[in-house]
Design a protein around this motif. Structure first.
Motif, short mmCIF file in Angstrom:
data_model
loop_
_atom_site.label_atom_id
_atom_site.label_comp_id
_atom_site.label_asym_id
_atom_site.label_seq_id
_atom_site.Cartn_x
_atom_site.Cartn_y
_atom_site.Cartn_z
N MET A 195 3.66 4.04 -7.00
CA MET A 195 2.53 4.18 -6.09
C MET A 195 2.88 3.58 -4.74
N GLN A 196 2.38 4.19 -3.69
CA GLN A 196 2.58 3.72 -2.32
C GLN A 196 2.08 2.28 -2.17
N ASP A 197 2.91 1.41 -1.57
CA ASP A 197 2.46 0.05 -1.28
C ASP A 197 1.49 0.07 -0.11
N ILE A 198 0.41 -0.73 -0.24
CA ILE A 198 -0.56 -0.89 0.84
C ILE A 198 -0.53 -2.34 1.27
N TYR A 199 -0.34 -2.57 2.56
CA TYR A 199 -0.19 -3.91 3.10
C TYR A 199 -1.41 -4.31 3.93
N ILE A 200 -1.70 -5.61 3.92
CA ILE A 200 -2.64 -6.17 4.89
C ILE A 200 -1.79 -6.74 6.02
N HIS A 201 -1.81 -6.09 7.16
CA HIS A 201 -0.97 -6.51 8.27
C HIS A 201 -1.51 -7.76 8.96
N GLY A 202 -2.81 -7.94 8.96
CA GLY A 202 -3.40 -9.09 9.61
C GLY A 202 -4.90 -9.11 9.42
N GLY A 203 -5.50 -10.24 9.72
CA GLY A 203 -6.94 -10.37 9.55
C GLY A 203 -7.50 -11.51 10.37
N ALA A 204 -8.79 -11.45 10.61
CA ALA A 204 -9.45 -12.50 11.39
C ALA A 204 -10.94 -12.47 11.08
N MET A 205 -11.61 -13.54 11.44
CA MET A 205 -13.06 -13.61 11.28
C MET A 205 -13.64 -14.52 12.34
N THR A 206 -14.91 -14.37 12.56
CA THR A 206 -15.63 -15.31 13.43
C THR A 206 -16.10 -16.48 12.58
N VAL A 231 -1.99 -5.12 -1.18
CA VAL A 231 -3.18 -4.92 -2.01
C VAL A 231 -2.67 -4.37 -3.35
N LEU A 232 -2.62 -5.23 -4.34
CA LEU A 232 -2.06 -4.85 -5.64
C LEU A 232 -2.98 -3.93 -6.42
N SER A 233 -4.28 -4.14 -6.27
CA SER A 233 -5.24 -3.30 -6.98
C SER A 233 -6.60 -3.41 -6.34
N SER A 234 -7.44 -2.42 -6.62
CA SER A 234 -8.79 -2.37 -6.05
C SER A 234 -9.69 -1.63 -7.02
N ALA A 235 -10.78 -2.27 -7.41
CA ALA A 235 -11.73 -1.64 -8.32
C ALA A 235 -13.15 -1.81 -7.79
N GLU A 265 -5.50 -4.29 -14.81
CA GLU A 265 -4.68 -3.21 -15.37
C GLU A 265 -3.92 -2.48 -14.26
N GLN A 266 -4.59 -2.18 -13.16
CA GLN A 266 -3.93 -1.52 -12.03
C GLN A 266 -2.74 -2.34 -11.52
N ALA A 267 -2.94 -3.64 -11.39
CA ALA A 267 -1.92 -4.52 -10.81
C ALA A 267 -0.84 -4.91 -11.80
N ALA A 276 -23.44 -2.84 -7.67
CA ALA A 276 -22.01 -2.63 -7.40
C ALA A 276 -21.25 -3.93 -7.64
N SER A 277 -20.00 -3.78 -8.02
CA SER A 277 -19.11 -4.93 -8.11
C SER A 277 -17.71 -4.48 -7.74
N SER A 278 -17.01 -5.33 -7.02
CA SER A 278 -15.66 -5.01 -6.59
C SER A 278 -14.73 -6.17 -6.87
N VAL A 279 -13.55 -5.86 -7.35
CA VAL A 279 -12.50 -6.87 -7.57
C VAL A 279 -11.21 -6.35 -6.95
N HIS A 280 -10.58 -7.18 -6.15
CA HIS A 280 -9.28 -6.86 -5.54
C HIS A 280 -8.27 -7.94 -5.93
N LEU A 281 -7.04 -7.52 -6.09
CA LEU A 281 -5.93 -8.44 -6.28
C LEU A 281 -4.93 -8.23 -5.16
N LEU A 282 -4.55 -9.33 -4.50
CA LEU A 282 -3.57 -9.31 -3.42
C LEU A 282 -2.37 -10.14 -3.85
N GLY A 283 -1.20 -9.75 -3.40
CA GLY A 283 -0.01 -10.49 -3.80
C GLY A 283 1.10 -10.41 -2.78
N VAL A 284 2.07 -11.33 -2.90
CA VAL A 284 3.25 -11.35 -2.02
C VAL A 284 4.49 -11.05 -2.85
#
Length: 381
Positions: A1-12, A228-232, A260-262, A373-381
């Motif tokens: 599967m294609q890798d999806i990256y978080i290139h950067g992020g910010a918040m107030t 982004v290792l997985s997203s549900a 399971e996805q990750a 609704a409920s969402s779970v994400h797994l991120l990894g390096v």
């Protein structure tokens, strides 16, 4: 599967921003996120804007003045899970090779609403009856808390200990609305909202904030690459009379899909940002996410495992209880926190050696289901 990256992020900073309109607040987060990612505005091919109560075409109003002209803008509303749902949809588009660089933002300005609780959805007969009976979200969670105390042999102090932990974490977070620690005695003595939940066991309702992340299909930049290792994302099932209100079935189902996805297990997770809108929620989600076996949530909390320095710190940002909960921004802000944690950029609240992070958001009080609704994400390096 294609890798999806978080290139950067910010918040107030989450809190009250008098005199600042919602689009301006969102633009602050966007410009910082683009800079953090090392991505120009011209490289953004689509925008996903998560917002709950701000009205129509919020995303277009926000990007109008940023020079992002003519690209698709998707406005996403999925209650408190809106921001996480925006990331989920953006990831799908990237996997489908529709785009290769996109922006996801979340924005909410709750201070403009004048305060008070957020009611259940009121556009069907069943939910209308619930709402008239006073079934606002603090009451729903108070019912779960009462049942938890009865069934698990827990005490009000066990619930209050969640607030103490997360306020301690929040004191280390310059973006948090509440930056003062509190004691068990202060939490228990604060004004009763819905027995057994006192004021300091409920997330603040007067809060504004925005967060943004840049996602893409190719690795870039000099920092540790975060994937982004997985997203549900799942919706609730119709409840039966015999259903267990402590089960958090919708979150457990989303978590199973994400693991399971990750191809990872709960024991592989280094750090967690979860939806602690009320103290009881964090304890229930320990079990739903597989961090603790059923009945062991209180033991896990008191062991120190979920505090900074523990085995799997939960809500090092301070969570919703300390950081605040501007609905549409929350899920994206969780991603930003985990991004910083995995790249070693979280400052005084850094989780040492973090390699896999989990975010979890539920949303939508609706009669007859666990949540909308409920969402779970797994991120990894």
């Amino acid at each position: 599967m294609q890798d999806i990256y978080i290139h950067g992020g910010a918040m107030t900073r989450f809190g009250k921003h008098p005199g600042v309109l919602a689009p301006e607040l969102a633009q602050q987060a966007i410009l910082k996120a683009l800079d953090d990612a090392g991505v120009s505005r011209d490289e953004i091919q689509a925008v996903y804007c998560a917002n709950v109560l701000g009205g129509m075409i919020v995303g277009q109003l926000i990007v109008r003045d940023l020079g992002l002209k003519g690209i698709p803008v998707y406005n996403v509303e999925n209650a408190c899970a809106s921001g996480a749902t925006g990331v989920h949809l953006a990831r799908h588009a990237l996997l489908a090779q529709q785009y290769d660089t996109v922006l996801v933002l979340g924005i909410e300005q709750l201070t403009a609403l004048g305060g008070g609780t957020i009611p259940l959805q009121r556009n069907d007969h069943k939910t209308e009856l619930y709402a008239k009976a006073g079934m606002v979200l603090p009451a729903v969670y108070a019912m779960r808390g009462t049942r938890f105390l009865h069934e698990r042999g827990a005490t009000p102090a066990d619930l209050a200990a969640v607030a103490v932990k997360n306020r301690r974490h929040g004191a280390l977070n310059e973006y948090a609305q509440q930056r003062s620690e509190t004691t068990l005695e202060e939490v228990l003595a604060s004004r009763m909202i819905a027995d057994p939940l006192t004021l300091l066991q409920c997330c603040p309702s007067q809060v504004d904030g925005a967060a943004a992340v840049v996602l893409g299909t190719r690795r870039r930049g000099v920092r540790r690459a975060v994937k982004v290792l997985s997203s549900a994302v799942v919706s609730g099932l119709r409840e039966e009379a015999r259903d267990d209100i402590l089960d958090a079935e919708i979150t457990a189902r989303a978590a199973r899909q994400a693991y399971e996805q990750a191809g990872v297990s709960p024991g592989d997770v280094s750090v967690v940002e979860l939806h602690d809108a009320f103290t009881i929620a964090e304890l229930l989600y320990y079990e739903a996410l597989g961090l603790a076996r059923r009945g062991d949530a209180v033991s896990l909390l008191h062991s120190g495992a979920t505090a900074l320095g523990g085995r799997v710190p939960v809500n090092p940002s301070g969570g919703l209880l300390a950081k605040g909960h501007p609905l549409g921004a929350t899920g994206v802000a969780q991603m930003v926190e985990i991004l910083w944690q995995l790249q070693g950029r979280a400052g005084a609240r850094q989780v040492e050696g973090a390699s896999i992070g989990l975010t979890q958001c539920t949303g939508g009080g609706i009669a007859g289901v666990d949540h909308a609704a409920s969402s779970v994400h797994l991120l990894g390096v």
